[in-house]
Design an enzyme around this catalytic site. Structure first.
Site, mmCIF file in Angstrom:
data_model
loop_
_atom_site.group_PDB
_atom_site.id
_atom_site.type_symbol
_atom_site.label_atom_id
_atom_site.label_comp_id
_atom_site.label_asym_id
_atom_site.label_seq_id
_atom_site.Cartn_x
_atom_site.Cartn_y
_atom_site.Cartn_z
ATOM 1 N N ARG A 16 0.807 -1.216 0.000
ATOM 2 C CA ARG A 16 0.000 0.000 0.000
ATOM 3 C C ARG A 16 0.847 1.277 0.000
ATOM 4 O O ARG A 16 0.337 2.360 -0.273
ATOM 5 C CB ARG A 16 -0.957 -0.001 1.194
ATOM 6 C CG ARG A 16 -2.193 -0.861 0.957
ATOM 7 C CD ARG A 16 -3.122 -0.813 2.148
ATOM 8 N NE ARG A 16 -2.657 -1.681 3.220
ATOM 9 C CZ ARG A 16 -3.234 -1.765 4.424
ATOM 10 N NH1 ARG A 16 -4.292 -1.015 4.691
ATOM 11 N NH2 ARG A 16 -2.765 -2.577 5.345
ATOM 12 N N GLY A 78 1.387 -13.949 7.583
ATOM 13 C CA GLY A 78 0.707 -13.359 8.726
ATOM 14 C C GLY A 78 1.615 -13.146 9.912
ATOM 15 O O GLY A 78 2.743 -13.650 9.975
#
Length: 454
Positions: A16, A78
């Protein structure tokens, strides 16, 4: 107090951010985010710090060096999976482990210590650092039961409508009983929207086992800012800038306009120094007492003595003495040393040179690769001609010399002690001490030339 350890999560790429630079290496107040975290962890005095690296691993190592240990997360599956990579280094140790994200540059060592103390005092197996967010969108929510005990932490994308109304958010920082942490991680599954192994699931696993869980809420939401995109990066920059500026004002530094003054996290300033708007201090900058810096001055990786005035100028990787006046519009380039009581005036550029005590270059000069003695005067337009197209050469100007305006000193050359160089001279040979050197063509006037030309 038990043994204390830390795991810093710094393996993510940060898509992002839309950048070739890996997320945790984006700077906040002049320093990569992960380095801010590592610095605060170091101040907390832990026995061992493990950094989980993945994307940009070599670059992260370059910044953090050997003050931490490293483990590699080759595939990012994760946060739970990331912490598991530290199993070989930590799993068999008794004590408390704090887990932090490398993209939370405002976290303080004092907060880490308070979190760990609360964890030990309550006898919890896991303690969550929480904060209250007026706009909690995007954050994991801390779900409590009617008695106020933490029951679970749910990611925003996995939360239901009721859970999304909760404003107490998970900051991504945790404390665990170390052995309990690694035992519980082996039971974490990936049945979620992303198919990843979430570290917060450890909380629910421990809850089902009847273990004591706890949460400690920091009163300062800003230090929990996690940076996932450029907008969050700007928020973190603003918050840390404000924190740094307020700290130095309380230490006796006057900042005329804090909103437009930028001080790096590694700068050190002494009392009664004044910073005017547009001042930027980058990297490790040390400034002494009673200086006046700015307006619109940029100083990078330099040492400034006491009682200096630096206005509308740029200084990089140089040492400046006491009672020095620089500017306006001067440029001190790397590897320069400016001794006490020197004046470097407007539109003067100094590069890899030393200026002795009480010497002056008041305006419109270039001094590169030079050794300038004490009490030397360099007139307007003095130039050290240091480069022949292939090599740089040294110019020496000894104590008390006087160089007239618009003089070119063709290096290598030495101007002797107390010597004079006439204005407009181009000096190609050494000038003996106390001599006057004149190196210019004799003036010839052609009477009536213009009329004859017509």
């Amino acid at each position: 107090m038990s043994n204390r350890y830390a795991v810093i999560l710094a393996a993510g790429q940060g898509k992002r951010m839309k950048s070739d630079l890996y997320k945790v290496l984006h700077p906040v107040c002049g320093k990569p985010m992960v380095e801010h975290v590592a610095d605060q962890v170091s101040q907390a005095g832990l026995q061992e710090v493990v950094t989980v690296i993945g994307h940009g691993a070599d670059a992260v190592k370059e910044h953090l060096g050997d003050r931490v240990s490293y483990v590699l997360q080759e595939e990012q599956l994760g946060t739970g999976h990331a912490v598991m990579q530290a199993e070989e280094l930590l799993a068999d140790k008794d004590g408390v482990t704090v887990v932090l994200c490398g993209d939370t540059p405002l976290i303080r060592s004092e907060t880490m210590e308070s979190l760990m103390e609360h964890h030990e005092r309550t006898g919890a197996k896991a303690t969550v650092l929480t904060a209250r967010a007026e706009d909690p969108a995007g954050y994991g929510r801390v779900i409590r039961d009617k008695s106020g005990q933490v029951t679970r932490i749910v990611e925003h994308k996995d939360a239901n409508e009721e859970e999304r109304t909760v404003k107490e958010i998970n900051t991504g920082t945790y404390c665990f009983d170390n052995k309990t942490l690694f035992q519980a991680l082996k039971q974490v599954g990936n049945n979620n929207a992303q198919g990843e192994y979430y570290l917060p699931d450890v909380i629910e696993i421990l809850k089902r086992k009847g273990e004591t869980l706890s949460a400690w809420q920091t009163p300062d939401f800003s230090e929990t800012i996690g940076v996932n995109d450029r907008a969050a990066l700007a928020k973190a920059e603003k918050a840390l800038k404000q924190r740094i500026n307020e700290y130095w004002m309380r230490q006796g530094v006057t900042i005329i306009d804090p909103d437009h003054t930028y001080i790096s996290a590694d700068s050190i300033l002494d009392q009664d120094t004044v910073l005017y708007p547009g001042t930027m201090l980058n990297g490790v900058v040390k400034i002494g007492r009673k200086c006046v810096i700015g307006p619109h001055t940029e100083i990078t990786e330099s040492v400034i003595g006491s009682e200096c005035e630096i206005k509308q100028s740029v200084i990089a990787q140089s040492d400046i003495g006491n009672d020095v006046k620089i500017g306006p519009y001067a440029h001190i380039r790397p590897d320069s040393v400016i001794d006490d009581e020197v004046k470097i005036g407007n539109f003067v550029e100094v590069k890899k040179s030393r200026f002795g005590k009480a010497s002056k270059a008041s305006h419109l000069s270039y001094i590169g690769d030079a050794e300038v003695g004490n009490s030397v005067n360099l007139g307007c337009g003095s130039i050290t001609v240091n480069y022949d197209g292939e090599n740089k050469f040294l110019t020496k100007i000894e104590d008390g010399a006087f160089v007239g305006c618009n003089a070119n000193l063709i290096a290598p050359v030495t101007i002797g002690e107390g010597a004079y160089v006439a204005a407009g001279s181009t000096i190609t040979d050494d000038v003996p001490g106390s001599a006057l050197s004149i190196a210019r063509a004799r003036q010839t006037n052609k009477e009536g030339y213009a009329k004859k030309k017509d």
